[in-house]
Design an enzyme around this catalytic site. Structure first.
Site, PDB file in Angstrom:
ATOM      1  N   THR A  23       0.860  -1.179   0.000  1.00  0.00           N
ATOM      2  CA  THR A  23       0.000   0.000   0.000  1.00  0.00           C
ATOM      3  C   THR A  23       0.898   1.231   0.000  1.00  0.00           C
ATOM      4  OG1 THR A  23      -0.105   0.157   2.401  1.00  0.00           O
ATOM      5  CG2 THR A  23      -1.748  -1.213   1.348  1.00  0.00           C
ATOM      6  N   ARG A  27      -2.445   4.180   6.776  1.00  0.00           N
ATOM      7  CA  ARG A  27      -3.737   4.796   7.128  1.00  0.00           C
ATOM      8  C   ARG A  27      -4.325   4.055   8.298  1.00  0.00           C
ATOM      9  NH1 ARG A  27      -6.932   6.111   1.445  1.00  0.00           N
ATOM     10  NH2 ARG A  27      -5.059   6.983   0.503  1.00  0.00           N
ATOM     11  N   SER A 118      -6.747  10.758   2.589  1.00  0.00           N
ATOM     12  CA  SER A 118      -7.469  10.953   1.339  1.00  0.00           C
ATOM     13  C   SER A 118      -8.972  11.098   1.525  1.00  0.00           C
ATOM     14  CB  SER A 118      -7.120   9.821   0.392  1.00  0.00           C
ATOM     15  OG  SER A 118      -7.579  10.126  -0.892  1.00  0.00           O
ATOM     16  N   HIS A 119      -9.727  10.170   0.940  1.00  0.00           N
ATOM     17  CA  HIS A 119     -11.198  10.278   0.939  1.00  0.00           C
ATOM     18  C   HIS A 119     -11.816   9.690   2.207  1.00  0.00           C
ATOM     19  CE1 HIS A 119      -9.731   6.539  -0.651  1.00  0.00           C
ATOM     20  NE2 HIS A 119     -10.842   5.974  -0.214  1.00  0.00           N
ATOM     21  N   LYS A 131       2.197   9.420   4.089  1.00  0.00           N
ATOM     22  CA  LYS A 131       2.940   8.697   3.060  1.00  0.00           C
ATOM     23  C   LYS A 131       4.144   9.505   2.603  1.00  0.00           C
ATOM     24  CE  LYS A 131       0.582   9.914  -1.240  1.00  0.00           C
ATOM     25  NZ  LYS A 131       0.110   9.409  -2.517  1.00  0.00           N
ATOM     26  N   ASP A 282     -11.737  15.377  -3.348  1.00  0.00           N
ATOM     27  CA  ASP A 282     -11.725  14.612  -2.089  1.00  0.00           C
ATOM     28  C   ASP A 282     -10.878  15.283  -1.005  1.00  0.00           C
ATOM     29  OD1 ASP A 282      -9.214  14.044  -3.192  1.00  0.00           O
ATOM     30  OD2 ASP A 282      -9.142  12.065  -2.277  1.00  0.00           O
ATOM     31  N   ASP A 284      -7.796  15.108   0.084  1.00  0.00           N
ATOM     32  CA  ASP A 284      -6.474  15.654  -0.229  1.00  0.00           C
ATOM     33  C   ASP A 284      -6.398  16.244  -1.635  1.00  0.00           C
ATOM     34  OD1 ASP A 284      -6.720  13.110  -1.308  1.00  0.00           O
ATOM     35  OD2 ASP A 284      -4.588  12.652  -1.137  1.00  0.00           O
ATOM     36  N   ARG A 287      -8.620  13.606  -6.103  1.00  0.00           N
ATOM     37  CA  ARG A 287      -9.702  12.997  -6.877  1.00  0.00           C
ATOM     38  C   ARG A 287     -10.619  14.062  -7.449  1.00  0.00           C
ATOM     39  NH1 ARG A 287     -11.915   7.484  -4.123  1.00  0.00           N
ATOM     40  NH2 ARG A 287      -9.878   6.625  -3.567  1.00  0.00           N
ATOM     41  N   GLU A 368      -7.911   6.477 -13.125  1.00  0.00           N
ATOM     42  CA  GLU A 368      -8.474   5.349 -12.409  1.00  0.00           C
ATOM     43  C   GLU A 368      -9.977   5.555 -12.299  1.00  0.00           C
ATOM     44  OE1 GLU A 368      -6.063   3.347  -9.188  1.00  0.00           O
ATOM     45  OE2 GLU A 368      -5.688   5.449  -8.743  1.00  0.00           O
ATOM     46  N   SER A 370     -11.709   5.213  -9.833  1.00  0.00           N
ATOM     47  CA  SER A 370     -12.047   5.725  -8.516  1.00  0.00           C
ATOM     48  C   SER A 370     -11.941   7.248  -8.463  1.00  0.00           C
ATOM     49  CB  SER A 370     -11.127   5.089  -7.485  1.00  0.00           C
ATOM     50  OG  SER A 370      -9.766   5.288  -7.864  1.00  0.00           O
ATOM     51  N   LYS A 381      -2.405  11.926  -8.920  1.00  0.00           N
ATOM     52  CA  LYS A 381      -3.616  12.349  -9.596  1.00  0.00           C
ATOM     53  C   LYS A 381      -3.958  13.743  -9.102  1.00  0.00           C
ATOM     54  CE  LYS A 381      -6.421   9.472  -6.467  1.00  0.00           C
ATOM     55  NZ  LYS A 381      -5.597   8.370  -5.963  1.00  0.00           N
ATOM     56  N   ARG A 501     -14.541  -4.839  -3.673  1.00  0.00           N
ATOM     57  CA  ARG A 501     -14.973  -3.984  -4.768  1.00  0.00           C
ATOM     58  C   ARG A 501     -15.236  -4.871  -5.977  1.00  0.00           C
ATOM     59  NH1 ARG A 501     -13.933   0.717  -2.297  1.00  0.00           N
ATOM     60  NH2 ARG A 501     -11.839   1.263  -1.575  1.00  0.00           N
TER      61      ARG A 501
END
Ligand code: VG1
Ligand code: CO
Length: 548
Positions: A23, A27, A118-119, A131, A282, A284, A287, A368, A370, A381, A501
């Site tokens: 990963t 988180r 993030s989200h 990270k 989102d 951070d 997205r 992506e 997502s 992104k 998912r």
């Protein structure tokens, strides 16, 4: 230079879960990060794993969620005690993920540390994350994240200065012991880069002509960026940015820009008074969701549409070298790449897999499913970048979002697409479901499932075309000979239990069939997924927790 006034602390906390290999960040719940020594364990492991970081410059900032400021102060003191030369930190401890990537590249920093989950929801009971990004501005590759993880398991002490906290709100230079610190405007470098990539004059004219939009910053870090760029630089009416004030708990919401979590924006865009254009970002700000009147654009379509029209933007006027998409992302972009005569790469889920392709100049645009889209301008992104790209396209074409999407489908065909998430499944049950599927794969090829014939059934495996590194078990995919696909994978970003998912895609070349409701168009694939995976039985859930 004065000797850093450092203390060597012994780590006593026993709970060092550390970053899981594979990963791109750690988180966990805020309460986990608040345990004495927990954050310190991870940060010391980063410094221990980075060869040659002494005397170097790092970038530091986060999405402003609960615990952000405290973590920034801790990391600054640890950086000083570990001999880092200089840290650029965003004012208030704020920097969006794309802005960190931009600043690392522009200032040629050694790397950066991003504080974000993030989200994921924030607040005292929410999630926190950290990270490390490398000198190209992108997430650290697995070689580094695995070294950090290994170090978190072995470490017994960390180094921290006992200098006082710095004033994070005052722009300009200061110091922590012998280490130089510069508190920077979090927006400036990023905004300048955006103004070079896109035709700001054309977008200004669009707004001056009465074009209306709503950008939902979801009370997260994109607010200051969107307000500065959309409202102040481009002249969008005041109030075009909603929820523009970053809050430590994101107002209690999931800062996840999809139709389920950005329901207020979707309602607005479905109403009679809908503005011309809607978008959201989102926690951070990496997205994006793009919305037209009564139409949410799927991220897979957004990538394909931007790729097909890239030359309208000054930053891409010479065309694109190639496209990369994550494996579960729809194949809409592949059709565009074919038409443009450029390669399309299929990578595992996660932005870090795009880094090598971008560095090698093999691709220009990446995406992506997502709600992630981006390009070679940075190595993350970039939510607002996608919004500005769409604004540039709307300005250049004079068309509406709906017209652009429908024209795209008419030319390339429509890839109906949806993702079903089953959250909070017991980890053993989720693993049992995936194992059950994997066991069936060898016998599937050639079988008929409903009206679809299986052309390929495998557990996705990726060999990086640049450095040859191999990533296995990246998701079970069942590809049918009519272009339909079902993909199953477990999330790597959750903080409790497992999330399954399931991704569905169906290709429809016939324009007269382009107006079906998405779930209806995909219903037979949903039934096939249940039949082969036994989702209801394994998850104990009759339906998904989130459909996007
Ligand atoms: C999810 C998405 C993936 C994305 C990742 C990080 O991962 O599916 O596409 O790259 O989040 O996004 P997973 O493993 O939960 O499916 V974010 O905005 O954290 O940077
Ligand atoms: Co994000």
């Amino acid at each position: 230079m004065t000797e850093p006034d450092l203390t060597i602390q012994t780590i006593r906390t026993q709970v060092f879960a550390g970053q899981q290999p594979g990963t791109s960040g750690l988180r966990k719940k805020v309460t986990v990060f608040q345990q004495p020594g927990y954050l310190e364990n991870f940060v010391q492991s980063i410094f221990d794993s980075l060869q040659g970081c002494a005397g170097q410059m790092l970038v530091l900032g986060g999405d402003g969620r609960f615990h952000n400021r405290q973590a920034v102060q801790t990391i600054l003191k640890m950086a000083a005690a570990n001999g880092i030369g200089r840290v650029l930190v965003g004012q208030g401890g704020i920097l969006s993920t794309p802005a960190v990537s931009c600043v690392i590249r522009k200032r040629q920093a050694f790397g950066g540390i991003i504080l974000s989950a993030s989200h994921n929801p924030g607040g005292a009971d929410g999630d926190f994350g950290i990270k490390y990004n490398i000198g190209n501005g992108g997430p650290a590759p697995e070689k580094i994240t695995e070294a950090i993880y290994a170090r978190t398991q072995a470490i017994s002490e960390y180094r921290i200065s006992d200098a006082p906290d710095i004033d994070l709100d005052r722009l300009g230079a200061c110091a922590v012991d012998g280490m130089a610190v510069e508190v920077i405007d979090p927006v400036a470098d990023y905004a300048e880069q955006m103004s070079q990539l896109f035709d700001f004059d054309a977008i200004r004219k669009l707004f001056a002509g009465g074009f209306t939009m709503r950008f939902d910053a979801m009370s997260a870090v994109s607010g200051p960026y969107a307000t500065a760029i959309l409202e102040r630089m481009l002249g969008a009416p005041r109030g075009s940015v909603m929820h523009g004030q970053p809050l430590e708990d994101f107002g209690g919401h999931h800062p996840d820009p999809n139709p389920a979590h950005a329901a207020e924006l979707i309602d607005l865009m479905s109403g009679e008074q809908a503005p011309d254009f809607g978008a959201a970002s989102d926690g951070d700000a990496d997205r994006n969701m793009i919305v037209g009147q009564k139409l949410a654009v799927t991220p897979s379509d957004s990538l394909a549409i931007l790729a097909a029209n890239a030359t309208v933007a000054p930053g891409y006027k010479n065309g694109i070298a190639g496209i990369a998409r994550s494996m579960p992302t729809s194949c809409a972009a592949d059709r565009v790449a074919e038409a443009l005569g450029v390669p399309c790469f299929e990578t595992p889920t996660g932005w870090k897999f795009f880094g090598n392709l971008l560095d090698a100049g093999k691709v220009t645009l990446c995406g992506e499913e997502s709600y992630g889209t981006g390009s070679s301008h940075i190595r993350e992104k970039d939510g607002l970048w996608a919004v500005l790209f769409w604004l540039n396209l709307l300005a250049a074409s004079g068309k509406s979002v709906r017209e652009l999407v429908q024209q795209h489908w008419a030319r390339f065909g429509r890839n109906y697409y949806s993702r079903h998430d089953y959250e909070g499944i017991a980890t053993e049950r989720a693993n049992a479901l995936m194992d059950g599927l994997r066991a069936q794969l060898p016998a599937m090829k050639g079988q008929m499932l409903g009206s679809h014939r299986v052309e390929l059934a495998d557990d996705f495996h990726y060999a990086d075309p640049v450095d040859g590194s191999v990533s296995s078990h990246q998701g079970v995919r069942i590809v049918f000979d009519d272009g339909a696909r079902i993909v199953f994978r477990l999330s790597g970003t959750g903080t409790s239990g497992a999330t399954l998912r399931v991704y569905f895609e169906k290709y429809e070349p016939d324009s007269s069939q382009h107006d079906l409701p998405t779930q209806q168009a995909l219903a037979d694939l949903v039934a096939i997924a249940e039949q082969i995976a036994g989702i209801a039985e394994h998850s104990g859930m009759a339906r998904p927790s989130v459909i996007t």
